[in-house]
Design a protein around this motif. Structure first.
Motif, PDB file in Angstrom:
ATOM      1  N   VAL A 152       3.679  20.895  33.062  1.00  0.00           N
ATOM      2  CA  VAL A 152       5.008  20.681  33.649  1.00  0.00           C
ATOM      3  C   VAL A 152       5.960  21.839  33.349  1.00  0.00           C
ATOM      4  CG1 VAL A 152       4.806  18.173  33.731  1.00  0.00           C
ATOM      5  CG2 VAL A 152       5.769  19.262  31.699  1.00  0.00           C
ATOM      6  N   LEU A 153       5.390  22.967  33.001  1.00  0.00           N
ATOM      7  CA  LEU A 153       6.179  24.164  32.719  1.00  0.00           C
ATOM      8  C   LEU A 153       6.997  24.547  33.953  1.00  0.00           C
ATOM      9  CD1 LEU A 153       6.222  26.066  30.190  1.00  0.00           C
ATOM     10  CD2 LEU A 153       4.727  27.572  31.474  1.00  0.00           C
ATOM     11  N   ARG A 154       8.255  24.883  33.729  1.00  0.00           N
ATOM     12  CA  ARG A 154       9.123  25.326  34.824  1.00  0.00           C
ATOM     13  C   ARG A 154       9.424  26.814  34.740  1.00  0.00           C
ATOM     14  NH1 ARG A 154      10.829  21.474  38.037  1.00  0.00           N
ATOM     15  NH2 ARG A 154      11.024  19.345  37.299  1.00  0.00           N
ATOM     16  N   ASP A 155       9.441  27.367  33.518  1.00  0.00           N
ATOM     17  CA  ASP A 155       9.796  28.766  33.318  1.00  0.00           C
ATOM     18  C   ASP A 155       8.841  29.417  32.325  1.00  0.00           C
ATOM     19  OD1 ASP A 155      12.547  29.164  34.693  1.00  0.00           O
ATOM     20  OD2 ASP A 155      12.756  27.279  33.587  1.00  0.00           O
ATOM     21  N   LEU A 156       8.330  30.584  32.705  1.00  0.00           N
ATOM     22  CA  LEU A 156       7.534  31.398  31.800  1.00  0.00           C
ATOM     23  C   LEU A 156       8.273  32.712  31.605  1.00  0.00           C
ATOM     24  CD1 LEU A 156       5.048  32.071  30.097  1.00  0.00           C
ATOM     25  CD2 LEU A 156       3.926  32.864  32.193  1.00  0.00           C
ATOM     26  N   HIS A 157       8.669  32.969  30.368  1.00  0.00           N
ATOM     27  CA  HIS A 157       9.389  34.189  30.017  1.00  0.00           C
ATOM     28  C   HIS A 157       8.420  35.152  29.343  1.00  0.00           C
ATOM     29  CE1 HIS A 157      13.469  32.457  30.608  1.00  0.00           C
ATOM     30  NE2 HIS A 157      12.826  31.332  30.345  1.00  0.00           N
ATOM     31  N   LEU A 158       8.323  36.362  29.880  1.00  0.00           N
ATOM     32  CA  LEU A 158       7.588  37.420  29.204  1.00  0.00           C
ATOM     33  C   LEU A 158       8.631  38.265  28.477  1.00  0.00           C
ATOM     34  CD1 LEU A 158       5.006  38.550  31.925  1.00  0.00           C
ATOM     35  CD2 LEU A 158       4.794  36.754  30.191  1.00  0.00           C
ATOM     36  N   ASP A 159       8.597  38.235  27.157  1.00  0.00           N
ATOM     37  CA  ASP A 159       9.529  39.016  26.335  1.00  0.00           C
ATOM     38  C   ASP A 159       8.924  40.402  26.168  1.00  0.00           C
ATOM     39  OD1 ASP A 159      11.171  40.195  24.481  1.00  0.00           O
ATOM     40  OD2 ASP A 159      10.964  38.612  22.985  1.00  0.00           O
ATOM     41  N   CYS A 160       9.511  41.373  26.854  1.00  0.00           N
ATOM     42  CA  CYS A 160       8.953  42.725  26.912  1.00  0.00           C
ATOM     43  C   CYS A 160       9.596  43.690  25.917  1.00  0.00           C
ATOM     44  CB  CYS A 160       9.117  43.272  28.331  1.00  0.00           C
ATOM     45  SG  CYS A 160       8.358  42.253  29.602  1.00  0.00           S
ATOM     46  N   ALA A 161      10.455  43.201  25.035  1.00  0.00           N
ATOM     47  CA  ALA A 161      11.223  44.079  24.147  1.00  0.00           C
ATOM     48  C   ALA A 161      10.346  44.998  23.311  1.00  0.00           C
ATOM     49  CB  ALA A 161      12.125  43.257  23.237  1.00  0.00           C
ATOM     50  N   GLN A 162       9.171  44.538  22.896  1.00  0.00           N
ATOM     51  CA  GLN A 162       8.306  45.342  22.039  1.00  0.00           C
ATOM     52  C   GLN A 162       7.143  45.979  22.807  1.00  0.00           C
ATOM     53  OE1 GLN A 162       9.216  46.013  18.905  1.00  0.00           O
ATOM     54  NE2 GLN A 162      11.025  44.803  19.429  1.00  0.00           N
TER      55      GLN A 162
ATOM     56  N   ASP B 208      11.894  39.368  30.504  1.00  0.00           N
ATOM     57  CA  ASP B 208      13.070  39.487  29.646  1.00  0.00           C
ATOM     58  C   ASP B 208      13.000  40.724  28.761  1.00  0.00           C
ATOM     59  OD1 ASP B 208      13.830  37.029  30.714  1.00  0.00           O
ATOM     60  OD2 ASP B 208      13.024  35.890  29.014  1.00  0.00           O
ATOM     61  N   ARG B 209      14.179  41.230  28.448  1.00  0.00           N
ATOM     62  CA  ARG B 209      14.364  42.328  27.480  1.00  0.00           C
ATOM     63  C   ARG B 209      13.439  43.501  27.793  1.00  0.00           C
ATOM     64  NH1 ARG B 209      15.177  40.684  21.610  1.00  0.00           N
ATOM     65  NH2 ARG B 209      12.918  40.538  21.554  1.00  0.00           N
ATOM     66  N   ARG B 210      13.511  43.960  29.051  1.00  0.00           N
ATOM     67  CA  ARG B 210      12.652  45.054  29.508  1.00  0.00           C
ATOM     68  C   ARG B 210      13.099  46.380  28.911  1.00  0.00           C
ATOM     69  NH1 ARG B 210      13.967  41.941  33.960  1.00  0.00           N
ATOM     70  NH2 ARG B 210      15.551  43.433  34.622  1.00  0.00           N
ATOM     71  N   PRO B 211      12.169  47.130  28.309  1.00  0.00           N
ATOM     72  CA  PRO B 211      12.523  48.462  27.830  1.00  0.00           C
ATOM     73  C   PRO B 211      12.809  49.386  29.023  1.00  0.00           C
ATOM     74  CG  PRO B 211      10.200  47.971  27.371  1.00  0.00           C
ATOM     75  CD  PRO B 211      10.796  46.764  28.002  1.00  0.00           C
ATOM     76  N   ASP B 212      13.507  50.488  28.765  1.00  0.00           N
ATOM     77  CA  ASP B 212      13.911  51.406  29.832  1.00  0.00           C
ATOM     78  C   ASP B 212      12.730  51.888  30.668  1.00  0.00           C
ATOM     79  OD1 ASP B 212      16.552  51.158  29.084  1.00  0.00           O
ATOM     80  OD2 ASP B 212      16.577  53.013  27.911  1.00  0.00           O
ATOM     81  N   PHE B 213      11.601  52.237  30.019  1.00  0.00           N
ATOM     82  CA  PHE B 213      10.461  52.752  30.785  1.00  0.00           C
ATOM     83  C   PHE B 213       9.924  51.694  31.753  1.00  0.00           C
ATOM     84  CE2 PHE B 213       8.029  50.614  27.496  1.00  0.00           C
ATOM     85  CZ  PHE B 213       6.931  50.132  28.198  1.00  0.00           C
ATOM     86  N   LEU B 214       9.930  50.416  31.345  1.00  0.00           N
ATOM     87  CA  LEU B 214       9.440  49.351  32.216  1.00  0.00           C
ATOM     88  C   LEU B 214      10.435  49.109  33.351  1.00  0.00           C
ATOM     89  CD1 LEU B 214       7.311  47.227  32.878  1.00  0.00           C
ATOM     90  CD2 LEU B 214       8.524  45.652  31.343  1.00  0.00           C
ATOM     91  N   GLU B 215      11.698  49.134  33.035  1.00  0.00           N
ATOM     92  CA  GLU B 215      12.737  48.977  34.060  1.00  0.00           C
ATOM     93  C   GLU B 215      12.566  50.054  35.133  1.00  0.00           C
ATOM     94  OE1 GLU B 215      15.697  46.779  35.640  1.00  0.00           O
ATOM     95  OE2 GLU B 215      14.944  46.374  33.636  1.00  0.00           O
ATOM     96  N   ARG B 216      12.348  51.287  34.695  1.00  0.00           N
ATOM     97  CA  ARG B 216      12.166  52.395  35.629  1.00  0.00           C
ATOM     98  C   ARG B 216      10.905  52.211  36.470  1.00  0.00           C
ATOM     99  NH1 ARG B 216      10.438  57.454  33.486  1.00  0.00           N
ATOM    100  NH2 ARG B 216       9.675  58.536  35.295  1.00  0.00           N
ATOM    101  N   LEU B 217       9.810  51.808  35.842  1.00  0.00           N
ATOM    102  CA  LEU B 217       8.550  51.590  36.544  1.00  0.00           C
ATOM    103  C   LEU B 217       8.694  50.483  37.592  1.00  0.00           C
ATOM    104  CD1 LEU B 217       5.520  52.251  36.769  1.00  0.00           C
ATOM    105  CD2 LEU B 217       5.129  50.630  34.907  1.00  0.00           C
TER     106      LEU B 217
END
Length: 125
Positions: free
Chosen positions: A43-53, A82-91
């Motif tokens: 019954v999951l509604r949201d899956l968050h991938l925390d990309c900070a590290q 979530d919390r995307r590092p700059d390189f991932l944001e750019r990609l």
């Protein structure tokens, strides 16, 4: 190439923490971990991938993210990066897939997930 995946979850939300490189040798582990969260929490509604590290994401990593999106969308689950590092944001910006990856799941899948919720509440399986 090092990748560590840990998760936290409630009945309707899960966070998958990504620490390290998401590339050819590790991308399948990310897909498997996300798939396990989907299977373990019907019954999951949201899956968050925390990309900070996250330290690297190559074409196999992008493929893994697209695969996870396909699976979450089919299950009526909203994927968050979530919390995307700059390189991932750019990609994600260069490839133009950020909006695709984080779009709300389609209505048909959401109705199926809501039907599961109602069946759980009524005790009917």
């Amino acid at each position: 190439m090092n990748l560590t995946l840990t998760s936290d979850s409630t009945s309707q939300s899960a966070i998958l923490h990504i620490d390290g490189d998401v590339e050819y040798t590790t991308a399948s582990a990310l897909v498997e971990a996300a798939g396990k969260l989907l299977a373990d929490h019907p019954v999951l509604r949201d899956l968050h991938l925390d990309c900070a590290q996250m330290t690297l994401c190559d074409s196999a990593g992008i493929s893994a993210l697209l695969t996870i999106h396909l699976r979450t969308s089919a299950a009526g689950v909203h994927l968050h990066l979530d919390r995307r590092p700059d390189f991932l944001e750019r990609l994600l910006d260069i490839t133009g897939i950020l909006e695709h990856l984080t779009a709300a799941p389609n209505v048909r899948s959401r109705r199926r997930a809501d039907a599961v919720d109602m069946a759980d509440e009524s005790g009917v399986v």
